[in-house]
Scaffold this active site. Structure first.
Site, PDB file in Angstrom:
ATOM      1  N   GLU A   1       0.745  -1.129  -0.115  1.00 45.17           N
ATOM      2  CA  GLU A   1      -0.005  -0.110  -0.125  1.00 45.17           C
ATOM      3  C   GLU A   1       0.848   1.242   0.110  1.00 45.17           C
ATOM      4  OE1 GLU A   1      -2.465  -3.344   2.196  1.00 45.17           O
ATOM      5  OE2 GLU A   1      -0.242  -2.540   1.988  1.00 45.17           O
TER       6      GLU A   1
ATOM      7  N   PRO B   1      11.880 -14.102  -0.556  1.00 41.66           N
ATOM      8  CA  PRO B   1      10.686 -14.182   0.319  1.00 41.66           C
ATOM      9  C   PRO B   1      10.044 -12.972   0.552  1.00 41.66           C
ATOM     10  CG  PRO B   1      12.691 -14.372   1.566  1.00 41.66           C
ATOM     11  CD  PRO B   1      12.984 -14.162   0.292  1.00 41.66           C
TER      12      PRO B   1
ATOM     13  N   LEU C   1      14.939  -6.126   2.318  1.00 45.30           N
ATOM     14  CA  LEU C   1      13.566  -5.441   2.115  1.00 45.30           C
ATOM     15  C   LEU C   1      13.744  -4.319   0.944  1.00 45.30           C
ATOM     16  CD1 LEU C   1      10.718  -5.182   2.955  1.00 45.30           C
ATOM     17  CD2 LEU C   1      11.529  -3.196   4.566  1.00 45.30           C
ATOM     18  N   GLY C   2      13.057  -4.251  -0.069  1.00 44.88           N
ATOM     19  CA  GLY C   2      13.000  -3.018  -0.816  1.00 44.88           C
ATOM     20  C   GLY C   2      14.068  -3.197  -2.002  1.00 44.88           C
ATOM     21  N   GLU C   3      14.523  -4.549  -2.273  1.00 40.73           N
ATOM     22  CA  GLU C   3      15.517  -4.931  -3.317  1.00 40.73           C
ATOM     23  C   GLU C   3      15.151  -5.432  -4.471  1.00 40.73           C
ATOM     24  OE1 GLU C   3      20.151  -4.354  -2.043  1.00 40.73           O
ATOM     25  OE2 GLU C   3      19.066  -6.203  -1.318  1.00 40.73           O
TER      26      GLU C   3
ATOM     27  N   ASN D   1       1.821  -8.564  -6.877  1.00 40.26           N
ATOM     28  CA  ASN D   1       1.811  -7.892  -7.977  1.00 40.26           C
ATOM     29  C   ASN D   1       2.710  -7.936  -9.142  1.00 40.26           C
ATOM     30  OD1 ASN D   1       1.126  -5.320  -9.711  1.00 40.26           O
ATOM     31  ND2 ASN D   1       2.133  -4.000  -8.279  1.00 40.26           N
TER      32      ASN D   1
ATOM     33  N   GLU E   1       5.018  -5.255 -11.407  1.00 41.12           N
ATOM     34  CA  GLU E   1       6.225  -4.647 -10.991  1.00 41.12           C
ATOM     35  C   GLU E   1       7.345  -5.244 -12.020  1.00 41.12           C
ATOM     36  OE1 GLU E   1       5.614  -3.937  -6.164  1.00 41.12           O
ATOM     37  OE2 GLU E   1       6.493  -5.931  -6.936  1.00 41.12           O
TER      38      GLU E   1
END
Length: 455
Positions: A62, A271, A313-315, A339, A342
């Site tokens: 979100e 993951p 996270l975020g890679e 999604n 992406e």
């Protein structure tokens, strides 16, 4: 207020001491920040002067989908300040990583208070937002009741109401009607969601499209990308992206089946929840001893590494850029899928399992255009997935056709964030208000299904 609403409020007051203990337990497992647990009880307000818009994005997905809207609002109103709340630490971390420095100076982040009457009242009284919007699927009855009492203009953006949540909400029609009837604007992410929301009480719900279909390409650190490409070299790369429990084992089984045909294949497991990385790596190590590396442990996908666990996270944008084919996680198990757009934006051919209800319309468009391949479940484990991966890796023309078709679908909603931003700015009262407002969302207990007293 309905009897159901009164019952929810009473139940929340009764369980408040247990909720406080629950938050402290979550600190011990890294799901809360010790110095900020007071925010879960509505504390920590530091309202800036001028007009304040409150945006709530429950978690990572979100937050990512809301950022283009936030940026468009900031560009259109240079004096507007923002309060962004999230329900998870990972959502807060993602916000911190993605906000441009200029916008970050105009944004305050807090964790969402739990839905106890006194706690949400303290939060609203401290922040006094002038207008508000929730992203996707949060409906907290006590918060909404307090918001209605303050008269805060609000919107539900990218509203999501799954069939399962719809069935649960229909057991409490008065509560659902009170919650959804509080919104001045309801923008559903799909026609199916719009119909379900309208049936439950959002009579004027509209569907402009899915913000996740309009997000910009996932970012990447250029230096990290150069290092990764150097480590991978010319090896073929199969990516299992945003995986859920059970999917990593299928990806590893597929890897084993593919090795005779692609002996230097690298399989990357990302993951969905990075904290699972150690367990995912151990599971893969049991099948491929000595051939597994984990990113957070300092491992790299060099020679001798067959499976690379990217538990950061975020890679994800980093790994989509080096992969020749990607399985979209959450689709081989009954989660509903992550999604797929992406991957589409970054030119990575897409494989989907049978469970894609979370992105039903986007998936339908991708499949109809030839922009993704559906992988059936079958035996042996990972066999159908291995066949699909091999089909893409061995046929460059097919891979290019997939990415070209997917790119067209991904670009279809490029102007949506600006349109949503204009609608949200219209909720703000004119002039420099001091804040009097309220707020709302879509799905009791968060994410999308009722939780707590409504199970």
């Amino acid at each position: 207020m309905s009897l159901a609403g009164l019952g929810w409020a009473l139940g929340a007051r009764l369980v408040a001491p247990l909720l406080a203990l629950h938050v402290r337990r979550r600190v011990r497992i890294g799901k809360e920040i010790a110095g900020r647990i007071g925010e879960r009880q509505g504390g920590g307000a530091a309202r800036p002067p001028g007009r304040l818009f409150w945006l709530h994005a429950a978690s990572v997905g979100e937050t990512i989908s809301a950022l283009p809207v936030l940026e468009a609002m900031a560009a259109r109103d240079a004096g507007l300040r923002f309060l962004v709340t999230t329900g998870t630490v990972t959502g807060a971390e993602m916000l911190g990583r993605r906000l441009a420095p200029g916008l970050a100076a105009r944004v305050d982040h807090r964790f969402m208070p739990l839905d106890v009457p006194g706690w949400v009242a303290r939060f609203l009284a401290g922040w006094r937002p002038d207008a508000a919007a929730f992203v996707e699927s949060e409906l907290w009855p006590n918060l909404l009741a307090a918001a209605r009492g303050r008269g805060l203009p609000m919107a539900l953006v990218n509203g999501r109401m799954s069939s399962r949540s719809f069935a649960r909400w229909r057991r409490a029609p008065a509560l659902a009607g009170e919650a959804l009837g509080s919104f001045r604007l309801v923008l559903a992410r799909s026609e199916g969601d719009r119909r379900r929301l309208a049936t439950l009480g959002a009579a004027g719900a509209l569907c402009w499209g899915d913000l996740k279909a309009a997000a910009p390409p996932l970012p990447v650190d250029a230096a990290a990308l150069a290092r990764l490409r150097a480590a991978v070299g010319g090896r073929p790369v199969f990516l299992a992206a945003s995986t859920h429990p059970g999917e990593e084992a299928l990806a590893v089984a597929a890897h084993r089946a593919l090795v005779p045909r692609f002996p230097d294949l690298l399989t990357v497991l990302v993951p969905r929840h990075p904290e699972r990385g150690e367990g995912v790596a151990a599971e893969a190590e049991a099948v491929l001893p000595g051939a597994v590396a984990r990113r957070t442990a300092g491992g790299a996908p060099g020679p001798g590494v067959s499976v690379y666990v990217a538990d950061t996270l975020g890679e994800l944008g980093l790994f989509y850029r080096v992969a020749q084919v990607a399985l979209i996680g959450g689709s081989l198990v009954p989660h509903g899928g992550q999604n797929p757009l992406e991957a589409a934006r970054l030119g990575c051919p897409i494989l989907l399992g049978p469970h894609t209800g979370n992105f039903e319309e986007a998936v339908d468009r991708l499949l109809a255009a030839g922009g993704a391949l559906r992988v059936p479940l079958g035996t042996p484990p990972g066999g159908a997935l291995a066949d699909a991966v091999a089909g893409v890796l061995s046929d460059e023309a097919r891979a290019q056709a997939l990415t070209k078709a997917a790119s067209g679908i991904a670009d279809a909603h490029a102007g949506l964030p600006g349109r949503v931003a204009e609608a949200l700015l219209d909720l703000l009262p004119p002039g420099q208000g001091s804040g009097s407002g309220v707020l709302v969302g879509t799905g009791p207990g968060g994410r999308d299904a009722p939780q707590g007293p409504i199970a």
